[in-house]
Design a protein around this motif. Structure first.
Motif, PDB file in Angstrom:
ATOM      1  N   ALA A   1       0.807  -1.199   0.000  1.00 13.16           N
ATOM      2  CA  ALA A   1       0.000   0.000   0.000  1.00 13.16           C
ATOM      3  C   ALA A   1       0.852   1.265   0.000  1.00 13.16           C
ATOM      4  CB  ALA A   1      -0.924   0.006   1.210  1.00 13.16           C
ATOM      5  N   VAL A   2       2.120   1.143   0.323  1.00 13.09           N
ATOM      6  CA  VAL A   2       3.013   2.308   0.308  1.00 13.09           C
ATOM      7  C   VAL A   2       3.617   2.383  -1.091  1.00 13.09           C
ATOM      8  CG1 VAL A   2       5.069   3.340   1.324  1.00 13.09           C
ATOM      9  CG2 VAL A   2       3.465   2.079   2.761  1.00 13.09           C
ATOM     10  N   ASP A   3       3.288   3.445  -1.803  1.00 13.70           N
ATOM     11  CA  ASP A   3       3.727   3.569  -3.194  1.00 13.70           C
ATOM     12  C   ASP A   3       5.039   4.348  -3.294  1.00 13.70           C
ATOM     13  OD1 ASP A   3       3.026   6.264  -2.905  1.00 13.70           O
ATOM     14  OD2 ASP A   3       1.141   6.034  -4.001  1.00 13.70           O
ATOM     15  N   ALA A   4       5.454   4.600  -4.520  1.00  8.90           N
ATOM     16  CA  ALA A   4       6.731   5.283  -4.764  1.00  8.90           C
ATOM     17  C   ALA A   4       6.740   6.690  -4.172  1.00  8.90           C
ATOM     18  CB  ALA A   4       7.015   5.332  -6.266  1.00  8.90           C
ATOM     19  N   ARG A   5       5.617   7.393  -4.269  1.00  6.31           N
ATOM     20  CA  ARG A   5       5.534   8.746  -3.695  1.00  6.31           C
ATOM     21  C   ARG A   5       5.738   8.693  -2.179  1.00  6.31           C
ATOM     22  NH1 ARG A   5       1.594  11.567  -1.141  1.00  6.31           N
ATOM     23  NH2 ARG A   5       1.732  13.817  -1.247  1.00  6.31           N
ATOM     24  N   ASP A   6       5.049   7.753  -1.520  1.00  2.69           N
ATOM     25  CA  ASP A   6       5.185   7.604  -0.074  1.00  2.69           C
ATOM     26  C   ASP A   6       6.624   7.260   0.308  1.00  2.69           C
ATOM     27  OD1 ASP A   6       2.419   8.019   0.314  1.00  2.69           O
ATOM     28  OD2 ASP A   6       2.011   5.876   0.079  1.00  2.69           O
ATOM     29  N   ARG A   7       7.221   6.331  -0.424  1.00  2.00           N
ATOM     30  CA  ARG A   7       8.608   5.951  -0.138  1.00  2.00           C
ATOM     31  C   ARG A   7       9.547   7.153  -0.291  1.00  2.00           C
ATOM     32  NH1 ARG A   7       6.769   1.211  -2.367  1.00  2.00           N
ATOM     33  NH2 ARG A   7       7.396   1.713  -4.492  1.00  2.00           N
ATOM     34  N   ALA A   8       9.296   7.983  -1.287  1.00  2.00           N
ATOM     35  CA  ALA A   8      10.133   9.176  -1.485  1.00  2.00           C
ATOM     36  C   ALA A   8       9.986  10.142  -0.311  1.00  2.00           C
ATOM     37  CB  ALA A   8       9.761   9.869  -2.798  1.00  2.00           C
ATOM     38  N   ILE A   9       8.775  10.279   0.201  1.00  2.00           N
ATOM     39  CA  ILE A   9       8.554  11.164   1.356  1.00  2.00           C
ATOM     40  C   ILE A   9       9.287  10.624   2.576  1.00  2.00           C
ATOM     41  CG2 ILE A   9       6.801  11.970   2.990  1.00  2.00           C
ATOM     42  CD1 ILE A   9       4.891  12.133   0.516  1.00  2.00           C
ATOM     43  N   TYR A  10       9.172   9.331   2.840  1.00  2.00           N
ATOM     44  CA  TYR A  10       9.880   8.729   3.974  1.00  2.00           C
ATOM     45  C   TYR A  10      11.394   8.828   3.782  1.00  2.00           C
ATOM     46  CZ  TYR A  10       5.733   6.805   6.215  1.00  2.00           C
ATOM     47  OH  TYR A  10       4.538   6.663   6.860  1.00  2.00           O
ATOM     48  N   ALA A  11      11.864   8.555   2.582  1.00  2.00           N
ATOM     49  CA  ALA A  11      13.312   8.622   2.324  1.00  2.00           C
ATOM     50  C   ALA A  11      13.843  10.024   2.570  1.00  2.00           C
ATOM     51  CB  ALA A  11      13.606   8.175   0.888  1.00  2.00           C
ATOM     52  N   ARG A  12      13.091  11.033   2.122  1.00  2.00           N
ATOM     53  CA  ARG A  12      13.508  12.424   2.343  1.00  2.00           C
ATOM     54  C   ARG A  12      13.539  12.745   3.835  1.00  2.00           C
ATOM     55  NH1 ARG A  12      10.657  14.033  -1.742  1.00  2.00           N
ATOM     56  NH2 ARG A  12       8.810  14.514  -0.537  1.00  2.00           N
ATOM     57  N   ALA A  13      12.545  12.255   4.565  1.00  2.00           N
ATOM     58  CA  ALA A  13      12.466  12.538   6.003  1.00  2.00           C
ATOM     59  C   ALA A  13      13.610  11.886   6.780  1.00  2.00           C
ATOM     60  CB  ALA A  13      11.122  12.060   6.549  1.00  2.00           C
ATOM     61  N   LYS A  72     -10.173  -1.871  14.901  1.00  2.00           N
ATOM     62  CA  LYS A  72      -9.373  -2.691  13.989  1.00  2.00           C
ATOM     63  C   LYS A  72      -9.744  -2.302  12.566  1.00  2.00           C
ATOM     64  CE  LYS A  72      -7.391  -5.309  17.093  1.00  2.00           C
ATOM     65  NZ  LYS A  72      -6.992  -6.677  17.027  1.00  2.00           N
ATOM     66  N   VAL A  73      -8.750  -2.073  11.748  1.00  2.00           N
ATOM     67  CA  VAL A  73      -8.964  -1.630  10.381  1.00  2.00           C
ATOM     68  C   VAL A  73      -8.543  -2.759   9.432  1.00  2.00           C
ATOM     69  CG1 VAL A  73      -8.451   0.149   8.665  1.00  2.00           C
ATOM     70  CG2 VAL A  73      -8.537   0.752  11.104  1.00  2.00           C
ATOM     71  N   ASP A  74      -9.526  -3.316   8.750  1.00  2.00           N
ATOM     72  CA  ASP A  74      -9.246  -4.378   7.785  1.00  2.00           C
ATOM     73  C   ASP A  74      -8.479  -3.839   6.588  1.00  2.00           C
ATOM     74  OD1 ASP A  74     -10.589  -6.365   9.248  1.00  2.00           O
ATOM     75  OD2 ASP A  74     -12.508  -5.825   8.345  1.00  2.00           O
ATOM     76  N   GLY A  75      -7.727  -4.701   5.962  1.00  2.00           N
ATOM     77  CA  GLY A  75      -7.027  -4.341   4.743  1.00  2.00           C
ATOM     78  C   GLY A  75      -5.829  -3.438   4.946  1.00  2.00           C
ATOM     79  N   THR A  76      -5.258  -3.469   6.145  1.00  2.00           N
ATOM     80  CA  THR A  76      -4.087  -2.643   6.406  1.00  2.00           C
ATOM     81  C   THR A  76      -2.959  -3.499   6.961  1.00  2.00           C
ATOM     82  OG1 THR A  76      -4.751  -2.114   8.663  1.00  2.00           O
ATOM     83  CG2 THR A  76      -5.487  -0.617   6.945  1.00  2.00           C
ATOM     84  N   GLY A  77      -1.807  -2.907   6.952  1.00  2.00           N
ATOM     85  CA  GLY A  77      -0.635  -3.524   7.544  1.00  2.00           C
ATOM     86  C   GLY A  77      -0.072  -2.599   8.595  1.00  2.00           C
ATOM     87  N   HIS A  78       1.196  -2.283   8.485  1.00  2.00           N
ATOM     88  CA  HIS A  78       1.892  -1.472   9.476  1.00  2.00           C
ATOM     89  C   HIS A  78       1.550   0.016   9.377  1.00  2.00           C
ATOM     90  CE1 HIS A  78       5.096  -0.860  12.382  1.00  2.00           C
ATOM     91  NE2 HIS A  78       5.538   0.139  11.650  1.00  2.00           N
ATOM     92  N   PHE A  79       1.195   0.490   8.198  1.00  2.00           N
ATOM     93  CA  PHE A  79       0.996   1.919   7.953  1.00  2.00           C
ATOM     94  C   PHE A  79      -0.493   2.240   7.824  1.00  2.00           C
ATOM     95  CE2 PHE A  79       5.178   0.758   6.351  1.00  2.00           C
ATOM     96  CZ  PHE A  79       5.981   1.647   7.045  1.00  2.00           C
ATOM     97  N   VAL A  80      -1.236   2.073   8.888  1.00  2.00           N
ATOM     98  CA  VAL A  80      -2.693   2.215   8.858  1.00  2.00           C
ATOM     99  C   VAL A  80      -3.131   3.581   8.326  1.00  2.00           C
ATOM    100  CG1 VAL A  80      -4.811   2.082  10.223  1.00  2.00           C
ATOM    101  CG2 VAL A  80      -2.940   0.498  10.685  1.00  2.00           C
ATOM    102  N   PRO A  81      -2.591   4.705   8.806  1.00  2.00           N
ATOM    103  CA  PRO A  81      -3.053   6.003   8.287  1.00  2.00           C
ATOM    104  C   PRO A  81      -2.809   6.181   6.782  1.00  2.00           C
ATOM    105  CG  PRO A  81      -1.850   6.315  10.321  1.00  2.00           C
ATOM    106  CD  PRO A  81      -1.639   4.889   9.907  1.00  2.00           C
ATOM    107  N   GLU A  82      -1.705   5.661   6.291  1.00  2.00           N
ATOM    108  CA  GLU A  82      -1.416   5.774   4.871  1.00  2.00           C
ATOM    109  C   GLU A  82      -2.289   4.834   4.044  1.00  2.00           C
ATOM    110  OE1 GLU A  82       0.825   5.559   7.238  1.00  2.00           O
ATOM    111  OE2 GLU A  82       2.490   6.929   6.869  1.00  2.00           O
TER     112      GLU A  82
END
Length: 97
Positions: A1-13, A72-82
């Motif tokens: 569920a974490v896409d390339a845009r999200d990964r870029a934001i985390y990498a920058r942070a 409990k939120v179905d269909g999520t993993g570690h990054f629930v808000p994302e």
């Protein structure tokens, strides 16, 4: 569920030594936190735990509070808000209403 845009934001942070150090500090203090929590009383303010459906967050929160609500939120993993932002907003809105 974490896409390339999200990964870029985390990498920058995390692209600075001080950011990595701060992110790792939680893990460094983890065992001390466990010991410290043994002396704490139960939290009387309402608490909300939001987690993936497979997560046993209630095992951690329920013993520590007197008014604990778990979502409990179905269909999520570690990054629930994302992964399920609308579900998180609903849970927070219901909790804070």
């Amino acid at each position: 569920a974490v896409d390339a845009r999200d990964r870029a934001i985390y990498a920058r942070a995390y692209d600075r030594p001080d950011a990595i150090r701060a992110g790792a500090a939680w893990y460094q203090g983890f065992y001390q936190d466990i010991e410290d929590q043994k002396a704490y009383g139960r939290i009387t303010a309402p608490m909300l735990g939001i987690a993936a459906s497979y997560n046993n967050i209630e095992d951690t929160l329920v013993p520590r509070g007197t008014d604990v609500r778990i979502v409990k939120v179905d269909g999520t993993g570690h990054f629930v808000p994302e992964e399920q932002p609308d579900a998180v907003v609903r849970a927070l809105t219901n909790f804070l209403s």
